[in-house]
Design a protein around this motif. Structure first.
Motif, mmCIF file in Angstrom:
data_model
loop_
_atom_site.group_PDB
_atom_site.id
_atom_site.type_symbol
_atom_site.label_atom_id
_atom_site.label_comp_id
_atom_site.label_asym_id
_atom_site.label_seq_id
_atom_site.Cartn_x
_atom_site.Cartn_y
_atom_site.Cartn_z
ATOM 1 N N GLU A 145 0.849 -1.189 0.000
ATOM 2 C CA GLU A 145 0.000 0.000 0.000
ATOM 3 C C GLU A 145 0.890 1.247 0.000
ATOM 4 O OE1 GLU A 145 -3.256 -0.124 -0.309
ATOM 5 O OE2 GLU A 145 -3.272 -2.314 -0.244
ATOM 6 N N SER A 197 -7.529 -2.299 2.783
ATOM 7 C CA SER A 197 -7.005 -3.025 1.628
ATOM 8 C C SER A 197 -5.933 -4.027 2.056
ATOM 9 C CB SER A 197 -6.439 -2.037 0.607
ATOM 10 O OG SER A 197 -5.864 -2.707 -0.490
ATOM 11 N N ALA A 198 -5.055 -3.621 2.976
ATOM 12 C CA ALA A 198 -4.025 -4.539 3.479
ATOM 13 C C ALA A 198 -4.663 -5.733 4.181
ATOM 14 C CB ALA A 198 -3.083 -3.800 4.421
ATOM 15 N N ARG A 216 -6.413 2.234 2.907
ATOM 16 C CA ARG A 216 -5.250 1.384 2.650
ATOM 17 C C ARG A 216 -5.085 0.314 3.721
ATOM 18 N NH1 ARG A 216 -1.019 6.188 1.823
ATOM 19 N NH2 ARG A 216 -2.248 6.860 3.621
#
Length: 385
Positions: A59, A342-343, A339
């Motif tokens: 990210e 998303s991780a 982010r």
């Protein structure tokens, strides 16, 4: 979609709502405290941090710092206490924590050898214990198609270390009689109920909350709990409220767990039922957990420290990995940081790929690999996704 956490003091809950693009906080560093714990914690926690670092590195611009804090038996040997005050002070500066399994049952009976996790939960008011149970088609399990979340109140109930301001909730006036006090409050029942209803809204499930009780026996305590839950349910007309007596629910959970979505429990009932649920999908090695409050959260797998296999490199890291996935999701929602979310999704996808492939699984999952091999396989997948 980005998310902003909005605090609602009347409802005692923080809810994720859509956040506009451009509202993200200016650059900040997210700080995560890491406590390895005891026995297999010394093996699975460092490898889980490596997996988190791999997912975070994908990210751009996401700044997450990990800081180690002493806890458990190694802390006692090095610092004279299983939970030093310096650890509690340092955790105050963290956005979230990771706590490995604790083998407190083997500690000597000394004031310096405390069980750290209930103290940490109480210190930071981590009142919501979230324990998902999910089956995987490629693994041999008692049930397939299981995807439920147990939402457990964390800081009151029968547990004697959590139900008194001072002293212990258990007492023995003579050699023949011992007593335990159970504390159920309207305020804490209400806020954990709201967490359950919010979870039912956000999950891709049945939009169903099943509340667990035994109010025919515990007329006052479970009566108050259920009255509060039913009152909260009025604010969620889009969510169905169901309820079961705890013994009947235990039977239905064994027979047809697929029928449930979010299960709302008081402390002790939730502790027992979440272990039962884990047994349906492969055991405690498949049982992640998150302890969450209004301002901080702590990843903590449901299982213990497994001293019988410690040092052999064969512990299943799944529960710890997925607990930390949940922590990143929570931090992402809390701070409006897509982010981090998303991780977290990258970690989940990587774990699912490793399980589906089946080449790098620990023995409890039917494989022949160790902790290191399975963790390395997840890292490799994170780097590919």
């Amino acid at each position: 979609m980005e998310y902003l956490i909005v605090s609602n003091t009347r409802k005692h809950v923080e809810m994720a709502v859509p956040r506009k693009r451009g509202d993200r906080e200016s650059h900040m560093q997210y700080r995560i405290g890491v406590m390895e714990g005891d026995d297999i914690g010394l093996e699975i926690v460092p490898r889980t941090v490596t997996i988190m670092e791999a997912a975070i590195a994908r990210e751009p611009g996401l700044d997450v710092a990990f800081q180690r804090f002493p806890v458990g038996w190694t802390s006692y040997l090095e610092h004279g206490h299983t939970l030093p005050q310096t650890t509690l002070d340092g955790l105050e500066e963290m956005h979230g924590f990771v706590l490995g399994p604790i083998g407190h049952a083997a500690y000597p009976k000394k004031p310096e050898c405390v069980n750290p996790h209930p103290i940490i939960r109480r210190q930071f008011d981590l009142f919501a214990n979230l324990r998902p149970t999910k089956s995987h088609p490629s693994l041999p399990m008692l049930h397939q198609g299981v995807d439920l979340l147990i939402v457990r109140e964390n800081n009151e109930g029968f547990q004697p270390d959590r139900n008194m301001m001072a002293g212990c909730g258990e007492f023995q006036p003579n050699e023949h009689n011992a007593f335990s006090v159970r504390v159920i409050s309207r305020q804490k029942s209400g806020r954990i109920a709201r967490i359950a209803f919010e979870a039912a809204r956000q999950r891709d499930g049945k939009r169903l909350v099943t509340a667990i009780h035994k109010r025919t026996v515990f007329e006052l305590t479970d009566g108050l709990f259920m009255d509060t839950v039913e009152n909260v349910a009025n604010d969620y007309p889009d969510i169905t409220l169901d309820d079961h007596h705890v013994d009947t629910f235990a039977m239905h959970l064994v027979m047809s767990p697929q029928r449930f979505d979010v299960v709302l429990c008081t402390n002790l009932f939730g502790d027992i039922l979440s272990d039962q649920a884990a047994g349906l999908v492969g055991g405690l090695g498949m049982a992640p957990g998150l302890n969450a409050g209004d301002t901080k959260a702590m990843a903590q797998a449901t299982h213990g420290s497994a001293p019988d296999i410690a040092g052999r490199g064969i512990a299943n890291p799944y529960a710890m990995i997925m607990s930390c996935k949940m922590l990143l999701e929570w931090l992402g929602a809390k701070h409006g940081e897509e982010r981090l979310i998303s991780a977290a999704r990258r970690i989940e996808a990587a774990v699912e790929r490793v399980i589906a492939e089946g080449k790098h699984l620990t023995s409890d999952l039917g494989g022949g690999s160790g902790t290191e091999e399975m963790s390395a396989a997840v890292v490799a997948e994170c780097n590919e996704i």
